[in-house]
Design a protein around this motif. Sequence first.
Motif, PDB file in Angstrom:
ATOM      1  N   ARG A   4       0.726  -1.005   0.144  1.00 56.76           N
ATOM      2  CA  ARG A   4       0.014  -0.055  -0.026  1.00 56.76           C
ATOM      3  C   ARG A   4       0.918   1.259  -0.073  1.00 56.76           C
ATOM      4  O   ARG A   4       1.809   1.300   0.814  1.00 56.76           O
ATOM      5  CB  ARG A   4      -0.751  -0.088   1.132  1.00 56.76           C
ATOM      6  CG  ARG A   4      -1.888  -1.113   1.304  1.00 56.76           C
ATOM      7  CD  ARG A   4      -2.829  -1.165   2.705  1.00 56.76           C
ATOM      8  NE  ARG A   4      -3.503  -2.051   2.553  1.00 56.76           N
ATOM      9  CZ  ARG A   4      -4.106  -2.402   3.812  1.00 56.76           C
ATOM     10  NH1 ARG A   4      -4.176  -1.636   4.823  1.00 56.76           N
ATOM     11  NH2 ARG A   4      -5.035  -3.215   3.658  1.00 56.76           N
ATOM     12  N   ARG A   7       0.388   7.191   2.952  1.00 56.21           N
ATOM     13  CA  ARG A   7      -0.401   8.576   2.843  1.00 56.21           C
ATOM     14  C   ARG A   7       0.064   9.606   4.012  1.00 56.21           C
ATOM     15  O   ARG A   7       0.261   8.972   5.042  1.00 56.21           O
ATOM     16  CB  ARG A   7      -1.804   8.015   2.993  1.00 56.21           C
ATOM     17  CG  ARG A   7      -2.260   7.347   1.810  1.00 56.21           C
ATOM     18  CD  ARG A   7      -3.782   6.933   2.036  1.00 56.21           C
ATOM     19  NE  ARG A   7      -4.578   8.411   1.559  1.00 56.21           N
ATOM     20  CZ  ARG A   7      -5.844   8.405   1.982  1.00 56.21           C
ATOM     21  NH1 ARG A   7      -6.422   7.627   2.847  1.00 56.21           N
ATOM     22  NH2 ARG A   7      -6.352   9.575   1.783  1.00 56.21           N
ATOM     23  N   ILE A   8       0.065  10.676   3.634  1.00 48.49           N
ATOM     24  CA  ILE A   8       0.599  11.777   4.546  1.00 48.49           C
ATOM     25  C   ILE A   8      -0.416  12.422   5.003  1.00 48.49           C
ATOM     26  O   ILE A   8      -1.136  13.144   3.948  1.00 48.49           O
ATOM     27  CB  ILE A   8       1.705  12.515   3.892  1.00 48.49           C
ATOM     28  CG1 ILE A   8       2.981  11.608   3.439  1.00 48.49           C
ATOM     29  CG2 ILE A   8       2.384  13.390   4.845  1.00 48.49           C
ATOM     30  CD1 ILE A   8       3.667  10.892   4.635  1.00 48.49           C
ATOM     31  N   GLY A   9      -0.841  12.777   6.358  1.00 42.21           N
ATOM     32  CA  GLY A   9      -1.699  13.954   6.954  1.00 42.21           C
ATOM     33  C   GLY A   9      -1.090  14.836   7.377  1.00 42.21           C
ATOM     34  O   GLY A   9       0.047  14.903   7.887  1.00 42.21           O
ATOM     35  N   GLU A  30      -1.190  21.133   0.385  1.00 44.33           N
ATOM     36  CA  GLU A  30      -1.673  20.624  -0.814  1.00 44.33           C
ATOM     37  C   GLU A  30      -0.763  20.675  -1.967  1.00 44.33           C
ATOM     38  O   GLU A  30      -0.616  19.583  -2.734  1.00 44.33           O
ATOM     39  CB  GLU A  30      -2.920  21.094  -1.287  1.00 44.33           C
ATOM     40  CG  GLU A  30      -3.781  20.390  -2.417  1.00 44.33           C
ATOM     41  CD  GLU A  30      -5.058  21.219  -2.541  1.00 44.33           C
ATOM     42  OE1 GLU A  30      -5.124  22.143  -2.532  1.00 44.33           O
ATOM     43  OE2 GLU A  30      -5.952  20.253  -2.956  1.00 44.33           O
ATOM     44  N   GLY A  33       1.778  17.739  -1.904  1.00 39.84           N
ATOM     45  CA  GLY A  33       1.238  16.389  -2.020  1.00 39.84           C
ATOM     46  C   GLY A  33       0.614  15.681  -0.899  1.00 39.84           C
ATOM     47  O   GLY A  33       0.347  14.727  -0.867  1.00 39.84           O
ATOM     48  N   LEU A  34       0.084  16.713   0.131  1.00 41.10           N
ATOM     49  CA  LEU A  34      -0.587  16.223   1.374  1.00 41.10           C
ATOM     50  C   LEU A  34      -1.750  15.139   0.876  1.00 41.10           C
ATOM     51  O   LEU A  34      -2.457  15.632  -0.052  1.00 41.10           O
ATOM     52  CB  LEU A  34      -0.867  17.150   2.287  1.00 41.10           C
ATOM     53  CG  LEU A  34      -1.789  16.959   3.525  1.00 41.10           C
ATOM     54  CD1 LEU A  34      -0.653  16.418   4.498  1.00 41.10           C
ATOM     55  CD2 LEU A  34      -2.180  18.319   3.928  1.00 41.10           C
ATOM     56  N   ASP A  35      -2.030  14.010   1.702  1.00 42.94           N
ATOM     57  CA  ASP A  35      -3.233  13.381   1.051  1.00 42.94           C
ATOM     58  C   ASP A  35      -4.320  13.735   2.035  1.00 42.94           C
ATOM     59  O   ASP A  35      -5.550  13.705   1.563  1.00 42.94           O
ATOM     60  CB  ASP A  35      -3.028  11.966   1.519  1.00 42.94           C
ATOM     61  CG  ASP A  35      -1.800  11.318   0.708  1.00 42.94           C
ATOM     62  OD1 ASP A  35      -2.139  11.437  -0.640  1.00 42.94           O
ATOM     63  OD2 ASP A  35      -0.694  10.944   1.103  1.00 42.94           O
ATOM     64  N   VAL A  36      -4.229  14.276   3.163  1.00 47.19           N
ATOM     65  CA  VAL A  36      -5.560  14.520   4.002  1.00 47.19           C
ATOM     66  C   VAL A  36      -4.986  15.519   4.976  1.00 47.19           C
ATOM     67  O   VAL A  36      -4.049  15.655   5.548  1.00 47.19           O
ATOM     68  CB  VAL A  36      -5.877  13.181   4.645  1.00 47.19           C
ATOM     69  CG1 VAL A  36      -4.987  12.793   5.890  1.00 47.19           C
ATOM     70  CG2 VAL A  36      -7.370  13.698   5.384  1.00 47.19           C
TER      71      VAL A  36
END
Length: 51
Positions: A4, A7-9, A30, A33-36
């Motif tokens: 997987r 993902r970076i938050g 954003e 490339g931030l995911d959340v």
Amino acid sequence: MIDRPVRIGLQLQPQHMDYATIRRTASEAEDLGLDVLFNWDQILALPRPAE
């Protein structure tokens, strides 16, 4: 093992930020490339340290 992507938050704690700073921070994250993005949802803000 499951393959997987990572993902970076980011969690903001806006008790010491104005709205413009929150927007700028979210936009820059954003662009990176931030995911959340999470926002602190507490009703009562933490007090500032004594100066």
